[in-house]
Design a protein around this motif. Structure first.
Motif, PDB file in Angstrom:
ATOM      1  N   GLU A  71     -69.482  45.901  24.007  1.00 45.59           N
ATOM      2  CA  GLU A  71     -70.440  46.999  23.883  1.00 45.59           C
ATOM      3  C   GLU A  71     -70.271  48.029  24.991  1.00 45.59           C
ATOM      4  O   GLU A  71     -70.019  47.674  26.139  1.00 45.59           O
ATOM      5  CB  GLU A  71     -71.880  46.461  23.959  1.00 45.59           C
ATOM      6  CG  GLU A  71     -72.269  45.555  22.819  1.00 45.59           C
ATOM      7  CD  GLU A  71     -73.684  45.012  22.970  1.00 45.59           C
ATOM      8  OE1 GLU A  71     -74.474  45.559  23.780  1.00 45.59           O
ATOM      9  OE2 GLU A  71     -73.987  44.026  22.288  1.00 45.59           O
ATOM     10  N   GLY A  72     -70.431  49.289  24.641  1.00 45.08           N
ATOM     11  CA  GLY A  72     -70.447  50.376  25.625  1.00 45.08           C
ATOM     12  C   GLY A  72     -69.106  50.591  26.284  1.00 45.08           C
ATOM     13  O   GLY A  72     -68.093  50.014  25.897  1.00 45.08           O
ATOM     14  N   PRO A  73     -69.110  51.449  27.303  1.00 46.86           N
ATOM     15  CA  PRO A  73     -67.867  51.725  28.033  1.00 46.86           C
ATOM     16  C   PRO A  73     -67.299  50.446  28.660  1.00 46.86           C
ATOM     17  O   PRO A  73     -68.056  49.585  29.131  1.00 46.86           O
ATOM     18  CB  PRO A  73     -68.288  52.713  29.115  1.00 46.86           C
ATOM     19  CG  PRO A  73     -69.561  53.313  28.610  1.00 46.86           C
ATOM     20  CD  PRO A  73     -70.234  52.236  27.809  1.00 46.86           C
ATOM     21  N   ALA A  74     -65.986  50.331  28.659  1.00 43.73           N
ATOM     22  CA  ALA A  74     -65.324  49.139  29.195  1.00 43.73           C
ATOM     23  C   ALA A  74     -65.657  48.931  30.676  1.00 43.73           C
ATOM     24  O   ALA A  74     -65.847  47.791  31.113  1.00 43.73           O
ATOM     25  CB  ALA A  74     -63.828  49.232  28.985  1.00 43.73           C
ATOM     26  N   ALA A  75     -65.721  50.005  31.449  1.00 48.25           N
ATOM     27  CA  ALA A  75     -66.028  49.865  32.876  1.00 48.25           C
ATOM     28  C   ALA A  75     -67.410  49.242  33.085  1.00 48.25           C
ATOM     29  O   ALA A  75     -67.588  48.387  33.955  1.00 48.25           O
ATOM     30  CB  ALA A  75     -65.933  51.214  33.579  1.00 48.25           C
ATOM     31  N   LEU A 121     -60.797  43.266  26.648  1.00 44.82           N
ATOM     32  CA  LEU A 121     -61.684  44.193  27.345  1.00 44.82           C
ATOM     33  C   LEU A 121     -60.867  45.250  28.097  1.00 44.82           C
ATOM     34  O   LEU A 121     -61.146  46.450  27.998  1.00 44.82           O
ATOM     35  CB  LEU A 121     -62.591  43.428  28.315  1.00 44.82           C
ATOM     36  CG  LEU A 121     -63.435  44.262  29.276  1.00 44.82           C
ATOM     37  CD1 LEU A 121     -64.362  45.220  28.540  1.00 44.82           C
ATOM     38  CD2 LEU A 121     -64.224  43.333  30.201  1.00 44.82           C
ATOM     39  N   PHE A 122     -59.843  44.817  28.822  1.00 41.74           N
ATOM     40  CA  PHE A 122     -59.021  45.785  29.556  1.00 41.74           C
ATOM     41  C   PHE A 122     -58.200  46.665  28.605  1.00 41.74           C
ATOM     42  O   PHE A 122     -58.046  47.857  28.849  1.00 41.74           O
ATOM     43  CB  PHE A 122     -58.135  45.070  30.580  1.00 41.74           C
ATOM     44  CG  PHE A 122     -58.922  44.518  31.731  1.00 41.74           C
ATOM     45  CD1 PHE A 122     -59.627  45.366  32.578  1.00 41.74           C
ATOM     46  CD2 PHE A 122     -59.004  43.157  31.960  1.00 41.74           C
ATOM     47  CE1 PHE A 122     -60.379  44.868  33.637  1.00 41.74           C
ATOM     48  CE2 PHE A 122     -59.749  42.646  33.014  1.00 41.74           C
ATOM     49  CZ  PHE A 122     -60.441  43.501  33.854  1.00 41.74           C
ATOM     50  N   GLN A 126     -58.233  50.745  28.284  1.00 41.37           N
ATOM     51  CA  GLN A 126     -57.036  51.594  28.289  1.00 41.37           C
ATOM     52  C   GLN A 126     -57.007  52.498  27.065  1.00 41.37           C
ATOM     53  O   GLN A 126     -56.736  53.693  27.183  1.00 41.37           O
ATOM     54  CB  GLN A 126     -55.773  50.728  28.341  1.00 41.37           C
ATOM     55  CG  GLN A 126     -55.556  50.087  29.687  1.00 41.37           C
ATOM     56  CD  GLN A 126     -54.361  49.158  29.701  1.00 41.37           C
ATOM     57  OE1 GLN A 126     -54.043  48.508  28.707  1.00 41.37           O
ATOM     58  NE2 GLN A 126     -53.707  49.084  30.848  1.00 41.37           N
ATOM     59  N   GLU A 127     -57.281  51.919  25.923  1.00 41.95           N
ATOM     60  CA  GLU A 127     -57.254  52.710  24.686  1.00 41.95           C
ATOM     61  C   GLU A 127     -58.325  53.795  24.679  1.00 41.95           C
ATOM     62  O   GLU A 127     -58.141  54.854  24.086  1.00 41.95           O
ATOM     63  CB  GLU A 127     -57.407  51.798  23.471  1.00 41.95           C
ATOM     64  CG  GLU A 127     -56.178  50.940  23.238  1.00 41.95           C
ATOM     65  CD  GLU A 127     -56.372  49.874  22.181  1.00 41.95           C
ATOM     66  OE1 GLU A 127     -57.486  49.724  21.634  1.00 41.95           O
ATOM     67  OE2 GLU A 127     -55.381  49.151  21.904  1.00 41.95           O
ATOM     68  N   GLY A 128     -59.432  53.535  25.376  1.00 35.28           N
ATOM     69  CA  GLY A 128     -60.504  54.520  25.470  1.00 35.28           C
ATOM     70  C   GLY A 128     -60.286  55.544  26.579  1.00 35.28           C
ATOM     71  O   GLY A 128     -61.135  56.411  26.803  1.00 35.28           O
ATOM     72  N   GLY A 129     -59.177  55.433  27.297  1.00 33.25           N
ATOM     73  CA  GLY A 129     -58.864  56.388  28.350  1.00 33.25           C
ATOM     74  C   GLY A 129     -59.580  56.130  29.669  1.00 33.25           C
ATOM     75  O   GLY A 129     -59.510  56.949  30.578  1.00 33.25           O
ATOM     76  N   GLU A 130     -60.237  54.990  29.821  1.00 27.37           N
ATOM     77  CA  GLU A 130     -60.954  54.685  31.068  1.00 27.37           C
ATOM     78  C   GLU A 130     -60.042  54.085  32.131  1.00 27.37           C
ATOM     79  O   GLU A 130     -60.231  54.340  33.316  1.00 27.37           O
ATOM     80  CB  GLU A 130     -62.079  53.676  30.791  1.00 27.37           C
ATOM     81  CG  GLU A 130     -63.219  54.192  29.955  1.00 27.37           C
ATOM     82  CD  GLU A 130     -64.246  53.103  29.761  1.00 27.37           C
ATOM     83  OE1 GLU A 130     -64.993  52.820  30.723  1.00 27.37           O
ATOM     84  OE2 GLU A 130     -64.299  52.535  28.659  1.00 27.37           O
ATOM     85  N   PHE A 131     -59.104  53.245  31.714  1.00 23.18           N
ATOM     86  CA  PHE A 131     -58.274  52.489  32.650  1.00 23.18           C
ATOM     87  C   PHE A 131     -56.835  52.975  32.595  1.00 23.18           C
ATOM     88  O   PHE A 131     -56.353  53.440  31.566  1.00 23.18           O
ATOM     89  CB  PHE A 131     -58.296  50.989  32.330  1.00 23.18           C
ATOM     90  CG  PHE A 131     -59.646  50.342  32.415  1.00 23.18           C
ATOM     91  CD1 PHE A 131     -60.664  50.848  33.214  1.00 23.18           C
ATOM     92  CD2 PHE A 131     -59.913  49.205  31.682  1.00 23.18           C
ATOM     93  CE1 PHE A 131     -61.905  50.236  33.277  1.00 23.18           C
ATOM     94  CE2 PHE A 131     -61.142  48.578  31.741  1.00 23.18           C
ATOM     95  CZ  PHE A 131     -62.139  49.096  32.544  1.00 23.18           C
ATOM     96  N   ARG A 132     -56.161  52.828  33.715  1.00 21.85           N
ATOM     97  CA  ARG A 132     -54.747  53.172  33.819  1.00 21.85           C
ATOM     98  C   ARG A 132     -53.940  52.398  32.787  1.00 21.85           C
ATOM     99  O   ARG A 132     -54.228  51.246  32.504  1.00 21.85           O
ATOM    100  CB  ARG A 132     -54.227  52.801  35.213  1.00 21.85           C
ATOM    101  CG  ARG A 132     -54.848  53.606  36.318  1.00 21.85           C
ATOM    102  CD  ARG A 132     -54.530  53.049  37.679  1.00 21.85           C
ATOM    103  NE  ARG A 132     -53.112  52.762  37.881  1.00 21.85           N
ATOM    104  CZ  ARG A 132     -52.619  52.426  39.058  1.00 21.85           C
ATOM    105  NH1 ARG A 132     -53.399  52.345  40.123  1.00 21.85           N
ATOM    106  NH2 ARG A 132     -51.336  52.178  39.186  1.00 21.85           N
TER     107      ARG A 132
END
Length: 183
Positions: A71-75, A121-122, A126-132
């Motif tokens: 749920e929600g943003p991965a971070a 989760l990671f 990444q796919e959502g553009g949050e993580f490197r």
């Protein structure tokens, strides 16, 4: 006298997270039972470690469910997850050092389920553009395990305040994992 197996496991976990080389005699004393009683429940150290592994897996799976990692943003999901895993971090730190738990065909399927959930989760981040994207989801999963274990040891040694555990792990992990805008 009836012995509560879960209480014995929790006492063993508490001791072994502080002193991973504790003997079965020391584990029995920490649990407030005789060595003979301990051996009636766990034939030896390997059986005890395997029971602790099952407890650790159950606690990780409960933390994953409570953190609602899908749920929600991965971070934010990572923040929730670290907060939920904090009570079990000492046990995980002990299990992290028990190499026989992670070798060969004897590896518990529970770890594979947990690894897959964390990796997903990671990957989602990444796919959502949050993580490197230059750090693999598998590596980020391993880094999380390492930070949880290190954080637990630092808290146990009094080098880090318990109240700072979640913040320090999340900030270090995500500070290194967050995608930076190109100049």
């Amino acid at each position: 006298m009836t012995v509560d197996r879960e209480q014995v496991l929790r006492s063993a976990a508490a001791l072994l997270t502080r002193k991973s080389t504790a003997t079965m005699d020391e584990v029995a004393r920490a649990a407030g039972i005789s060595r003979a009683t301990l051996h009636r429940h766990f034939a030896g150290r390997d059986a005890l470690v395997r029971a602790l592994e099952s407890l650790g897996i159950a606690e990780c799976e409960a933390a994953l469910a409570a953190a609602r990692t899908d749920e929600g943003p991965a971070a934010e999901a990572v923040r929730r997850l670290v907060r939920e895993m904090e009570p079990s971090a000492g046990l995980l730190a002990f299990l992290y050092t028990e190499n026989q738990l992670f070798e060969g065909e004897e590896q518990n399927e529970g770890w594979a389920r947990i690894d897959a959930a964390l990796t997903e989760l990671f990957r989602r981040g990444q796919e959502g553009g949050e993580f490197r994207i230059d750090l693999t989801p598998v590596w980020l999963t391993e880094a999380l395990y390492g930070l949880l274990a290190s954080g637990a040891w630092a808290v146990a040694e009094g080098r880090v305040a318990r109240n700072d555990f979640t913040h320090m792990i999340v900030e270090l992990l995500l500070g290194g994992a967050l995608r930076r805008e190109e100049p």
